[in-house]
Scaffold this active site. Structure first.
Site, PDB file in Angstrom:
ATOM      1  N   ASP A  69      83.651 -13.224   1.926  1.00  0.00           N
ATOM      2  CA  ASP A  69      82.643 -12.260   1.450  1.00  0.00           C
ATOM      3  C   ASP A  69      82.124 -11.524   2.683  1.00  0.00           C
ATOM      4  O   ASP A  69      82.406 -11.908   3.827  1.00  0.00           O
ATOM      5  CB  ASP A  69      81.517 -13.027   0.722  1.00  0.00           C
ATOM      6  CG  ASP A  69      80.445 -12.105   0.131  1.00  0.00           C
ATOM      7  OD1 ASP A  69      80.685 -10.887  -0.006  1.00  0.00           O
ATOM      8  OD2 ASP A  69      79.349 -12.618  -0.192  1.00  0.00           O
ATOM      9  N   HIS A 127      74.656 -17.217  -6.417  1.00  0.00           N
ATOM     10  CA  HIS A 127      75.227 -16.156  -7.260  1.00  0.00           C
ATOM     11  C   HIS A 127      76.064 -16.818  -8.368  1.00  0.00           C
ATOM     12  O   HIS A 127      77.288 -16.728  -8.377  1.00  0.00           O
ATOM     13  CB  HIS A 127      76.078 -15.217  -6.395  1.00  0.00           C
ATOM     14  CG  HIS A 127      76.396 -13.903  -7.028  1.00  0.00           C
ATOM     15  ND1 HIS A 127      75.988 -13.565  -8.308  1.00  0.00           N
ATOM     16  CD2 HIS A 127      77.096 -12.835  -6.569  1.00  0.00           C
ATOM     17  CE1 HIS A 127      76.420 -12.343  -8.587  1.00  0.00           C
ATOM     18  NE2 HIS A 127      77.089 -11.876  -7.559  1.00  0.00           N
TER      19      HIS A 127
HETATM   20  N1   CP Z   1      80.063  -9.151  -6.808  1.00  0.00           N
HETATM   21  C1   CP Z   1      78.917  -8.542  -7.203  1.00  0.00           C
HETATM   22  O1   CP Z   1      77.948  -9.184  -7.625  1.00  0.00           O
HETATM   23  O2   CP Z   1      78.963  -7.192  -7.128  1.00  0.00           O
HETATM   24  P1   CP Z   1      77.733  -6.199  -7.320  1.00  0.00           P
HETATM   25  O3   CP Z   1      76.826  -6.383  -6.132  1.00  0.00           O
HETATM   26  O4   CP Z   1      78.381  -4.850  -7.347  1.00  0.00           O
HETATM   27  O5   CP Z   1      77.021  -6.527  -8.600  1.00  0.00           O
HETATM   28  N1  NVA Z   2      76.745 -11.986  -0.341  1.00  0.00           N
HETATM   29  C1  NVA Z   2      76.676 -10.663  -0.899  1.00  0.00           C
HETATM   30  C2  NVA Z   2      77.220 -10.666  -2.276  1.00  0.00           C
HETATM   31  C3  NVA Z   2      77.230  -9.326  -2.952  1.00  0.00           C
HETATM   32  C4  NVA Z   2      77.746  -9.399  -4.345  1.00  0.00           C
HETATM   33  C5  NVA Z   2      75.233 -10.182  -0.867  1.00  0.00           C
HETATM   34  O1  NVA Z   2      74.327 -10.973  -1.147  1.00  0.00           O
HETATM   35  O2  NVA Z   2      75.000  -9.010  -0.571  1.00  0.00           O
END
Ligand code: CP
Ligand code: NVA
Length: 303
Positions: free
Chosen positions: A221, A130
């Protein structure tokens, strides 16, 4: 040559710091009512195979503020959802758009799109990384501490996409990172291999307390990422003892900040007292997605 951001490591160390510093300037300019329009009216396609609040809205608003336009693309409404291959989709999108952002179920889809598109492709979250989140996070750390050099970051919980990018970014940013995950939920092996190759300053810890003791940043997270829902029961049991609560945070440095990429699950990975408490910087983190992505788009679109 176009530049893709599939991994946070697609940025050189110099580009990484350039994006962070530009993001800080764009935030200041926006607060004083100035707008930073790019030289042309660029267009960004945004493909979402998974849900999103922050990523979608910050990219859409970001493109508008840069004087461009963003299109939300639901793969189920595209021929992609009926079997048109990613290679053909990439070629067609490249004829209409200036850049494309994709939030994908599989990291391979992002890689394939980048390989076949002649425009920049940005990873807006995959199962592996990410990178856009980490740009906003590092910007937030720099805002709070003035410098990244010597910061000690602690990751507690799932060794997931956000954790993977945070580990890799330590090689660019200047912080060190200690990671505590339960057995079976360690960061991806390929990420740790890469982290070793590039000398990223990371340490895997046995307990959350080992990771958090003396840390400047405590980051967690969700325990159940998008796509992990079927394993929810197993995960909630495995992560017992990994909640970022008041007792755990009290082991961190007195100046420590608490981070979470959101969405959060109060009472699971973090207590309400911590996420809504005075050390939490989660709303600044969320806001900084906008500034960091505008800076990233400027870098990719006006090279
Ligand atoms: N943190 C993040 O990427 O949030 P969303 O899933 O709401 O885009
Ligand atoms: N680790 C989480 C991040 C969301 C922004 C997911 O992948 O769902």
């Amino acid at each position: 040559m176009k530049k893709d951001i599939v991994s946070i490591l697609d940025l050189t160390e110099s580009e990484f710091h350039q994006v962070i510093d530009l993001a800080v300037r764009l935030k200041e300019q926006r607060a004083s009512g100035q707008n930073h329009a790019l030289e042309q009216r660029y267009t960004l396609g945004m493909i979402f195979e998974k849900a999103s609040t922050r990523t979608r809205i910050s990219f859409e608003v970001g493109m508008f503020e840069l004087g461009g336009y963003a299109l939300f693309l639901n793969p189920n409404d595209m021929q992609l959802g009926r079997g048109e291959i990613i290679e053909d989709t990439a070629k067609v999108l490249s004829r209409y758009l200036s850049a494309v952002m994709i939030r994908s179920k599989g990291h391979d889809t992002v890689t394939q799109l980048a390989m076949h598109a002649s425009i920049p492709v940005i990873n807006g979250l995959s199962d592996l990384e990410h990178p856009c989140q980490i740009l906003a996070d590092v910007m937030t750390m720099k805002e709070k501490f003035g410098t990244l050099e010597g910061l000690q970051v602690a990751w507690v919980g799932d060794g997931n996409n956000v954790c993977n990018s945070l580990i890799l970014a330590s090689a660019l940013a200047g912080y060190s990172i200690r990671i505590a995950t339960p057995d079976g939920f360690a960061p991806d092996q390929s990420v740790l291999f890469m982290a070793d190759e590039i000398g990223a300053p990371y340490t895997l810890c046995k307990t959350p307390a080992d990771a958090v003791r003396g840390a400047d940043v405590v980051y967690t997270d969700t325990w159940v990422s998008m796509g992990d829902e079927e394993e929810k029961g197993k995960r909630l049991r495995a992560f017992e003892g990994y909640c970022v609560d008041e007792a755990l945070v009290s082991l961190a440095s007195e100046r420590a900040i608490v981070m979470h990429c959101l969405p959060a699950h109060r009472g699971e990975e973090i207590t309400p007292g911590v996420i809504d408490g005075k050390q939490s910087v989660v709303w600044d983190q969320a806001e900084n997605r906008l500034h960091a992505q505008k800076a990233l788009l400027s870098l990719l679109l006006e090279r």
